[in-house]
Enzyme design. Structure first.
Site, PDB file in Angstrom:
ATOM      1  N   ASN A   7       0.873  -1.057   0.214  1.00 52.36           N
ATOM      2  CA  ASN A   7      -0.228  -0.214  -0.466  1.00 52.36           C
ATOM      3  C   ASN A   7       0.963   1.364   0.376  1.00 52.36           C
ATOM      4  O   ASN A   7       1.454   1.592   0.723  1.00 52.36           O
ATOM      5  CB  ASN A   7      -1.278  -0.093   1.043  1.00 52.36           C
ATOM      6  CG  ASN A   7      -1.655   0.560   1.153  1.00 52.36           C
ATOM      7  OD1 ASN A   7      -1.600   1.866   1.325  1.00 52.36           O
ATOM      8  ND2 ASN A   7      -3.062   1.419   1.564  1.00 52.36           N
ATOM      9  N   GLU A  37      -3.832   1.722  -3.448  1.00 47.61           N
ATOM     10  CA  GLU A  37      -4.029   3.213  -2.347  1.00 47.61           C
ATOM     11  C   GLU A  37      -3.369   4.062  -3.075  1.00 47.61           C
ATOM     12  O   GLU A  37      -2.870   4.954  -2.728  1.00 47.61           O
ATOM     13  CB  GLU A  37      -3.660   3.512  -1.539  1.00 47.61           C
ATOM     14  CG  GLU A  37      -4.771   4.913  -0.979  1.00 47.61           C
ATOM     15  CD  GLU A  37      -3.999   4.604   0.716  1.00 47.61           C
ATOM     16  OE1 GLU A  37      -4.920   5.930   1.665  1.00 47.61           O
ATOM     17  OE2 GLU A  37      -3.962   3.767   1.276  1.00 47.61           O
ATOM     18  N   ASP A 196      -3.666  -4.944   0.508  1.00 45.87           N
ATOM     19  CA  ASP A 196      -4.412  -3.888   1.837  1.00 45.87           C
ATOM     20  C   ASP A 196      -5.754  -4.317   2.216  1.00 45.87           C
ATOM     21  O   ASP A 196      -6.516  -4.151   1.431  1.00 45.87           O
ATOM     22  CB  ASP A 196      -3.695  -2.779   2.146  1.00 45.87           C
ATOM     23  CG  ASP A 196      -4.788  -2.098   3.268  1.00 45.87           C
ATOM     24  OD1 ASP A 196      -4.966  -2.568   4.032  1.00 45.87           O
ATOM     25  OD2 ASP A 196      -4.416  -0.803   3.137  1.00 45.87           O
ATOM     26  N   ASN A 198      -8.079  -4.419   5.249  1.00 44.43           N
ATOM     27  CA  ASN A 198      -8.087  -3.599   5.964  1.00 44.43           C
ATOM     28  C   ASN A 198      -8.639  -3.956   7.411  1.00 44.43           C
ATOM     29  O   ASN A 198     -10.150  -4.027   7.231  1.00 44.43           O
ATOM     30  CB  ASN A 198      -9.278  -2.168   5.340  1.00 44.43           C
ATOM     31  CG  ASN A 198      -8.579  -1.131   5.280  1.00 44.43           C
ATOM     32  OD1 ASN A 198      -7.640  -0.431   6.073  1.00 44.43           O
ATOM     33  ND2 ASN A 198      -8.692  -0.505   4.202  1.00 44.43           N
ATOM     34  N   ASP A 326       2.583   4.685   5.289  1.00 44.03           N
ATOM     35  CA  ASP A 326       2.670   5.013   6.246  1.00 44.03           C
ATOM     36  C   ASP A 326       1.922   3.072   6.725  1.00 44.03           C
ATOM     37  O   ASP A 326       2.150   2.055   7.627  1.00 44.03           O
ATOM     38  CB  ASP A 326       0.847   4.788   7.145  1.00 44.03           C
ATOM     39  CG  ASP A 326       0.133   4.881   6.102  1.00 44.03           C
ATOM     40  OD1 ASP A 326       0.076   4.544   4.576  1.00 44.03           O
ATOM     41  OD2 ASP A 326      -1.369   5.399   6.355  1.00 44.03           O
ATOM     42  N   HIS A 327       2.557   2.640   5.875  1.00 42.94           N
ATOM     43  CA  HIS A 327       2.606   0.347   5.201  1.00 42.94           C
ATOM     44  C   HIS A 327       3.860   0.108   4.955  1.00 42.94           C
ATOM     45  O   HIS A 327       4.691   0.489   4.375  1.00 42.94           O
ATOM     46  CB  HIS A 327       1.718   0.079   3.948  1.00 42.94           C
ATOM     47  CG  HIS A 327       0.350   0.341   4.792  1.00 42.94           C
ATOM     48  ND1 HIS A 327      -0.873  -0.331   4.919  1.00 42.94           N
ATOM     49  CD2 HIS A 327      -0.441   1.574   4.848  1.00 42.94           C
ATOM     50  CE1 HIS A 327      -2.268   0.089   5.129  1.00 42.94           C
ATOM     51  NE2 HIS A 327      -1.426   1.172   4.978  1.00 42.94           N
ATOM     52  N   CYS A 502       0.752  17.739  30.316  1.00 44.77           N
ATOM     53  CA  CYS A 502       0.333  16.342  30.142  1.00 44.77           C
ATOM     54  C   CYS A 502       0.684  15.259  32.044  1.00 44.77           C
ATOM     55  O   CYS A 502       1.261  15.868  32.471  1.00 44.77           O
ATOM     56  CB  CYS A 502       0.778  15.678  29.809  1.00 44.77           C
ATOM     57  SG  CYS A 502       2.852  14.837  29.464  1.00 44.77           S
ATOM     58  N   HIS A 505       4.143  13.389  31.368  1.00 49.68           N
ATOM     59  CA  HIS A 505       5.435  13.553  31.307  1.00 49.68           C
ATOM     60  C   HIS A 505       6.104  15.340  31.733  1.00 49.68           C
ATOM     61  O   HIS A 505       6.467  16.029  31.754  1.00 49.68           O
ATOM     62  CB  HIS A 505       5.750  13.690  29.760  1.00 49.68           C
ATOM     63  CG  HIS A 505       5.843  12.211  29.635  1.00 49.68           C
ATOM     64  ND1 HIS A 505       4.373  11.976  28.339  1.00 49.68           N
ATOM     65  CD2 HIS A 505       5.998  10.729  29.517  1.00 49.68           C
ATOM     66  CE1 HIS A 505       4.448  10.696  28.262  1.00 49.68           C
ATOM     67  NE2 HIS A 505       5.643   9.841  28.586  1.00 49.68           N
ATOM     68  N   CYS A 528      -2.237  13.997  25.002  1.00 49.64           N
ATOM     69  CA  CYS A 528      -0.374  13.444  25.679  1.00 49.64           C
ATOM     70  C   CYS A 528       0.155  13.995  24.036  1.00 49.64           C
ATOM     71  O   CYS A 528       0.382  13.480  23.053  1.00 49.64           O
ATOM     72  CB  CYS A 528       0.157  12.742  26.592  1.00 49.64           C
ATOM     73  SG  CYS A 528       2.489  12.449  26.147  1.00 49.64           S
TER      74      CYS A 528
END
Length: 557
Positions: A7, A37, A196, A198, A326-327, A502, A505, A528
């Protein structure tokens, strides 16, 4: 033989990342490469994104006109071949089809060719033509027949659990797709499905899987396909690596999940069918057992490897650019795959696409137009230089005025004159000033005297501003600029002081806005700023959440 699925999250960005389509394809080192994609429409199919030496390509692009779905999804299969004609290579398909319902007008489906063994899906009587067109209109499948097997390259729909319309679409998509697989297997065909989906089928395939994770209807459907559940398919990666944990192929782009490998495995390769050996009655003989040598995730393609970025530097993704998809790709290597009968490239290949052929045929005309444009620009520059030589020295450069003209809709290129304006105290017209300069220049060239030029550049009484006026104006501008800077600093300090820290931290949070339709749509909240990761890791996101203000909450009520 090697097959890879990836992807790419936009084909153009990946081509730009690697420098060319050929370099992108070669980086995967595979005979058949399936992308999902790609985010291209058919009108955007040009040689630079579809053609690479040594590869044949087969595209399916979105046809949907629904808002948010145009220029979305899309799949393409690239086949690495030595010859596109009279070839016996398995990588070069003998046939190809866009979509899997058989109703797309330019699908050039298998049923329309001599390869009658690839029939349309059976049992679709409950679906009318419009419904089938809707399923295939988003460019989510391309099918290629490689003789020994039929390869499905799919991009499964994503559907949030509270989005009833997309959930129904996803159910229909996989229901019809499964019928197509069953129809082919009844005819003795071997099936390979990559892409993919999903769908993360099991708890081991998801970083934050809860107790009820596997009860989801799509995960249950996926597992029902597999041999261990009485089905006919092998999940190739999980069959090769049954106990491997944290083997993910996708990570959230918004939360920095890659930093702690906090993702899910939704990119799959599944196979079904008999082996190529003549004695098919032998026990445990099937395509997976006999021909699948290896399968793994190509983690070197990840945008961020664990340990290469500290979580505190994530800061909600601000000022953090991670290049790539992102894959991560997944590959499968096969052995004992023999050549097939000689055949030519199917007609669905993009080498026959009118957009691609048209673009290639008009390269000469494009270069001619560019040369003509360049010549015009050169002439324009010569005219501008001549105009600048006769401009009055009292004219001052004002880029702000030029920018204002651009905002008023001037789309043509501005000449140098448009960047100059007369001082507010000069009353003489530019034309008369230019004429005066021309006369003085002539006088100077005849008798060699500089007197006339000096006089022409001197201000007449009442024309030049006094030094005190100029000084006062400069001081006023400086004072206003300083006031603006101080006001902006005050606003920034006020904004910083209003941002909460936060609890985990003690660091400033980042703001987000609810984009999902519902009663909280448009509301701002703080979370955060660190990257998302396991709750047991103190360096990961602590899970802090706070609405930006109570006024929005009261309005929602």
């Amino acid at each position: 033989m090697k097959i890879a699925t990836y992807n790419v999250n936009g084909l153009r960005p990946r081509i730009s990342q690697y420098g060319s389509l050929r370099k992108l394809l070669d980086s995967l080192d595979s005979d058949i490469i399936c992308f999902q994609e790609i985010k291209l429409s058919r009108q955007e199919l040009r040689a630079d994104v579809v053609s690479a030496d040594g590869y044949e390509s087969f595209f399916s692009c979105t046809r949907s006109l629904v808002k948010g779905r145009t220029g979305y999804s899309g799949v393409v299969t690239f086949c690495k071949v030595q010859s596109a004609f009279s070839s016996n290579e398995v990588a070069l398909p003998v046939d190809a089809e866009e979509g899997f319902t058989g109703v797309l007008e330019n699908s050039r489906g298998f049923a329309a060719t001599k390869h009658e063994s690839l029939a349309r899906a059976e049992g679709l009587e409950g679906f009318d033509r419009d419904e089938l067109l809707k399923i295939d209109s988003e460019g989510r499948c391309i099918i290629t027949d490689h003789g020994h097997f039929v390869l499905f390259n799919i991009y499964g729909p994503r559907a949030a659990c509270d989005d009833a319309e997309r959930v129904e679409f996803k159910l229909s998509f996989y229901k019809i797709l499964q019928k197509r697989w069953e129809a082919l297997m009844r005819k003795g065909r071997r099936i390979i499905v990559v892409g993919d989906f999903n769908i993360a089928p099991c708890s081991i395939d998801r970083c934050d899987a809860g107790p009820d994770f596997e009860n989801n209807e799509f995960r249950s459907w996926f597992r029902s396909l597999l041999v261990e559940s009485g089905g006919v398919f092998f999940d190739v990666f999980r069959a090769k690596h049954p106990e491997r944990t944290e083997a993910y192929t996708c990570w959230s782009t918004n939360t920095g999940g890659e930093i702690f490998n906090f993702g899910s495995r939704i990119d799959h390769i599944i196979t079904a069918g008999s082996c190529l050996h003549e004695n098919v009655d032998m026990k445990d003989h099937n395509f997976f057992t006999c021909h699948v040598k290896d399968c793994d995730i190509l983690t070197q393609f990840k945008r961020c490897k664990p340990g290469t970025m500290q979580s505190y530097k994530w800061k909600g993704g601000k000022n953090t650019k991670m290049e790539g998809s992102d894959h991560a790709p997944v590959f499968m290597s096969l052995n004992e795959i023999s050549d097939i009968q000689q055949h030519n490239t199917p007609s669905l290949s993009t080498r026959y696409c009118p957009q691609v052929r048209g673009c290639q045929q008009t390269l000469v005309s494009m270069l001619s137009r560019r040369q003509s444009t360049d010549e015009t620009k050169i002439l324009d520059e010569e005219v501008k230089v001549q105009n600048s030589e006769i401009c009055d020295k009292s004219l001052v450069f004002d880029s702000t005025a030029a920018k204002k003209k651009l905002k008023k809709g001037q789309s043509s290129q501005l000449s140098l004159k448009s960047f100059f304006h007369s001082s507010s105290t000069v009353n003489n017209d530019v034309k008369s000033t230019t004429a005066e300069l021309s006369v003085n220049h002539t006088s100077n060239s005849v008798d060699g005297s500089e007197t006339d030029i000096v006089k022409s550049n001197q201000c007449q009484p009442g024309e030049c501003p006094s030094e005190s006026d100029a000084c006062n104006s400069s001081q006023t501008d400086a004072s206003q600029s300083q006031s603006a800077r101080l006001e902006w600093q005050r606003i920034q300090q006020m904004m910083q002081s209003s941002i909460p820290v936060c609890k985990g931290h003690g660091e400033q949070c980042v703001s987000r806005v609810v984009k999902k339709a519902g009663p909280t749509f448009g509301r701002r909240f703080y979370v955060c700023a660190r990257a998302e990761g396991p709750a047991s890791n103190p360096e990961a996101n602590c899970g802090y959440f706070k609405w930006a203000d109570s006024r929005s909450k009261r309005k929602q009520g």
